[in-house]
Design a protein around this motif. Structure first.
Motif, PDB file in Angstrom:
ATOM      1  N   ILE A   9       0.856  -1.193   0.000  1.00 35.89           N
ATOM      2  CA  ILE A   9       0.000   0.000   0.000  1.00 35.89           C
ATOM      3  C   ILE A   9       0.889   1.239   0.000  1.00 35.89           C
ATOM      4  CG2 ILE A   9      -1.823   1.237   1.239  1.00 35.89           C
ATOM      5  CD1 ILE A   9      -2.660  -1.516   2.412  1.00 35.89           C
ATOM      6  N   ALA A  10       0.734   2.060  -1.032  1.00 33.86           N
ATOM      7  CA  ALA A  10       1.543   3.273  -1.187  1.00 33.86           C
ATOM      8  C   ALA A  10       0.669   4.486  -0.918  1.00 33.86           C
ATOM      9  CB  ALA A  10       2.097   3.334  -2.612  1.00 33.86           C
ATOM     10  N   ILE A  11       1.088   5.313   0.048  1.00 34.31           N
ATOM     11  CA  ILE A  11       0.310   6.518   0.365  1.00 34.31           C
ATOM     12  C   ILE A  11       1.208   7.733   0.176  1.00 34.31           C
ATOM     13  CG2 ILE A  11      -1.075   7.709   2.110  1.00 34.31           C
ATOM     14  CD1 ILE A  11      -1.903   5.052   3.190  1.00 34.31           C
ATOM     15  N   ALA A 204      -3.356   6.104  -8.920  1.00 32.66           N
ATOM     16  CA  ALA A 204      -3.600   6.365  -7.487  1.00 32.66           C
ATOM     17  C   ALA A 204      -4.995   6.975  -7.298  1.00 32.66           C
ATOM     18  CB  ALA A 204      -2.540   7.321  -6.939  1.00 32.66           C
ATOM     19  N   ILE A 205      -5.575   6.712  -6.134  1.00 30.32           N
ATOM     20  CA  ILE A 205      -6.892   7.281  -5.810  1.00 30.32           C
ATOM     21  C   ILE A 205      -6.641   8.586  -5.053  1.00 30.32           C
ATOM     22  CG2 ILE A 205      -9.080   6.881  -4.595  1.00 30.32           C
ATOM     23  CD1 ILE A 205      -8.264   3.840  -4.632  1.00 30.32           C
ATOM     24  N   LEU A 206      -7.290   9.659  -5.507  1.00 32.57           N
ATOM     25  CA  LEU A 206      -7.081  10.975  -4.894  1.00 32.57           C
ATOM     26  C   LEU A 206      -7.986  11.162  -3.681  1.00 32.57           C
ATOM     27  CD1 LEU A 206      -5.674  13.741  -5.240  1.00 32.57           C
ATOM     28  CD2 LEU A 206      -7.650  14.446  -6.596  1.00 32.57           C
ATOM     29  N   LEU A 207      -7.390  11.642  -2.596  1.00 38.37           N
ATOM     30  CA  LEU A 207      -8.191  11.969  -1.409  1.00 38.37           C
ATOM     31  C   LEU A 207      -7.869  13.403  -0.989  1.00 38.37           C
ATOM     32  CD1 LEU A 207      -9.973  11.242   1.083  1.00 38.37           C
ATOM     33  CD2 LEU A 207      -7.861  10.590   2.240  1.00 38.37           C
ATOM     34  N   ASP A 208      -8.882  14.277  -0.983  1.00 41.35           N
ATOM     35  CA  ASP A 208      -8.714  15.609  -0.390  1.00 41.35           C
ATOM     36  C   ASP A 208      -9.392  15.547   0.968  1.00 41.35           C
ATOM     37  OD1 ASP A 208      -8.995  18.234   0.533  1.00 41.35           O
ATOM     38  OD2 ASP A 208      -8.941  19.034  -1.493  1.00 41.35           O
ATOM     39  N   ASN A 209      -8.575  15.616   2.013  1.00 46.03           N
ATOM     40  CA  ASN A 209      -9.136  15.422   3.359  1.00 46.03           C
ATOM     41  C   ASN A 209      -9.305  16.743   4.119  1.00 46.03           C
ATOM     42  OD1 ASN A 209      -6.568  16.092   4.082  1.00 46.03           O
ATOM     43  ND2 ASN A 209      -6.009  14.110   4.935  1.00 46.03           N
ATOM     44  N   SER A 210      -9.326  17.879   3.372  1.00 50.00           N
ATOM     45  CA  SER A 210      -9.437  19.193   4.033  1.00 50.00           C
ATOM     46  C   SER A 210     -10.611  19.240   5.008  1.00 50.00           C
ATOM     47  CB  SER A 210      -9.646  20.313   3.012  1.00 50.00           C
ATOM     48  OG  SER A 210      -8.610  20.350   2.101  1.00 50.00           O
ATOM     49  N   ASN A 211     -11.724  18.629   4.611  1.00 50.19           N
ATOM     50  CA  ASN A 211     -12.917  18.733   5.455  1.00 50.19           C
ATOM     51  C   ASN A 211     -13.311  17.397   6.077  1.00 50.19           C
ATOM     52  OD1 ASN A 211     -13.363  21.547   4.951  1.00 50.19           O
ATOM     53  ND2 ASN A 211     -13.884  20.923   2.860  1.00 50.19           N
ATOM     54  N   MET A 212     -12.348  16.547   6.300  1.00 48.73           N
ATOM     55  CA  MET A 212     -12.656  15.230   6.881  1.00 48.73           C
ATOM     56  C   MET A 212     -12.106  15.138   8.296  1.00 48.73           C
ATOM     57  SD  MET A 212     -11.746  12.398   4.064  1.00 48.73           S
ATOM     58  CE  MET A 212     -12.982  11.300   3.477  1.00 48.73           C
TER      59      MET A 212
END
Ligand code: DC
Length: 233
Positions: A9-11, A204-212
């Motif tokens: 798993i690559a992050i 890769a799957i994009l995740l914007d976690n600004s509001n998480m």
């Protein structure tokens, strides 16, 4: 669904995007090894600073540092409060997170020979899979065949505020403005360097976690892990 097949798993993502926290939480939950590749660049930077190979205006003596590579051993040990980075056997976990190291690390990370040496070490950590590694080039360069790749981002202001709070909580001196400048400068150097620049791998799957919240992002990630395992079949 077979949960027993170990995967890689690559992050990847921007500095202080929360990728390390989510990578660590996932590794713990699924019983995988976690490797913080940024800590390895930080440890090399600390070595360079201690050995007078970096000037006050962040110029690195590349030749001397490359010549010292055989003398630099980096490892990790699991402690009660999480994983600690070892530089030649010394626990440097606290020191490598300080702002003076942050202010020099991107300059060390642009040096191709340093990257080659650290990428080889990172690949060696992952030979048996069952690993979560976070960094900037894990999905593009270190493990291009990783079964699950995530790319994390959040606004520079959100990331600087998170990092600033983290430093204050650890009792380390910090101002929001200094951290924001560091985050923006590092983003620029990381994105524009010639050798494996920071970029999202095509798969890769994009995740914007600004509001998480942290719980929301952890739940999102475990879900992606289960989907990746299901896709193996
Ligand atoms: O994730 P971090 O902020 O601790 O990383 C520190 C620096 O190391 C970052 O500014 C860029 C560099 N880095 C890199 O170039 N490649 C990686 N795989 C991980 C980190």
């Amino acid at each position: 669904m077979n949960n027993n097949i170990p995967i890689t798993i690559a992050i990847d993502g921007y500095s202080s995007s929360g990728k390390s926290s989510m990578a660590k939480a996932l590794a713990k939950k699924i019983g995988y090894r976690y490797i913080d590749s940024g800590a390895m660049y930080r440890a090399v930077t600390l070595y360079a600073m201690r050995n007078n190979m970096v000037t006050l205006d962040h110029v690195v003596d590349c030749e001397a540092l490359i010549a010292s590579l055989p003398n630099i051993k980096i490892d990790f040990k699991v402690c009660d409060d999480g994983q600690h980075t070892l530089l030649n056997g010394e626990d440097v976990e606290c020191e490598i997170r300080q702002l003076d190291v942050s202010n020099n690390v991107s300059q060390v990370a642009v040096i191709p020979a340093i990257r080659h040496a650290l990428v080889a070490m990172q690949q060696a950590f992952g030979t048996e899979k069952g690993i979560v590694m976070d960094g900037r080039d894990i999905g593009t360069t270190v493990f291009p065949n990783a079964e699950l790749k995530i790319f994390v981002n959040a606004s520079a202001e959100t990331r600087a505020m998170r990092r600033h709070k983290e430093l204050i909580e650890k009792g380390q001196p910090s101002t929001y403005e200094d951290v924001l400048t560091n985050v923006v400068t590092r983003d620029h150097i990381d994105e524009t360097r010639e050798e494996s620049p920071l970029r999202k791998a095509d798969d890769a799957i994009l995740l914007d976690n600004s509001n998480m919240t942290i719980d929301e992002q952890d739940a999102w990630l475990i879900n992606k892990y289960h989907e990746a395992i299901a896709n193996l079949k």
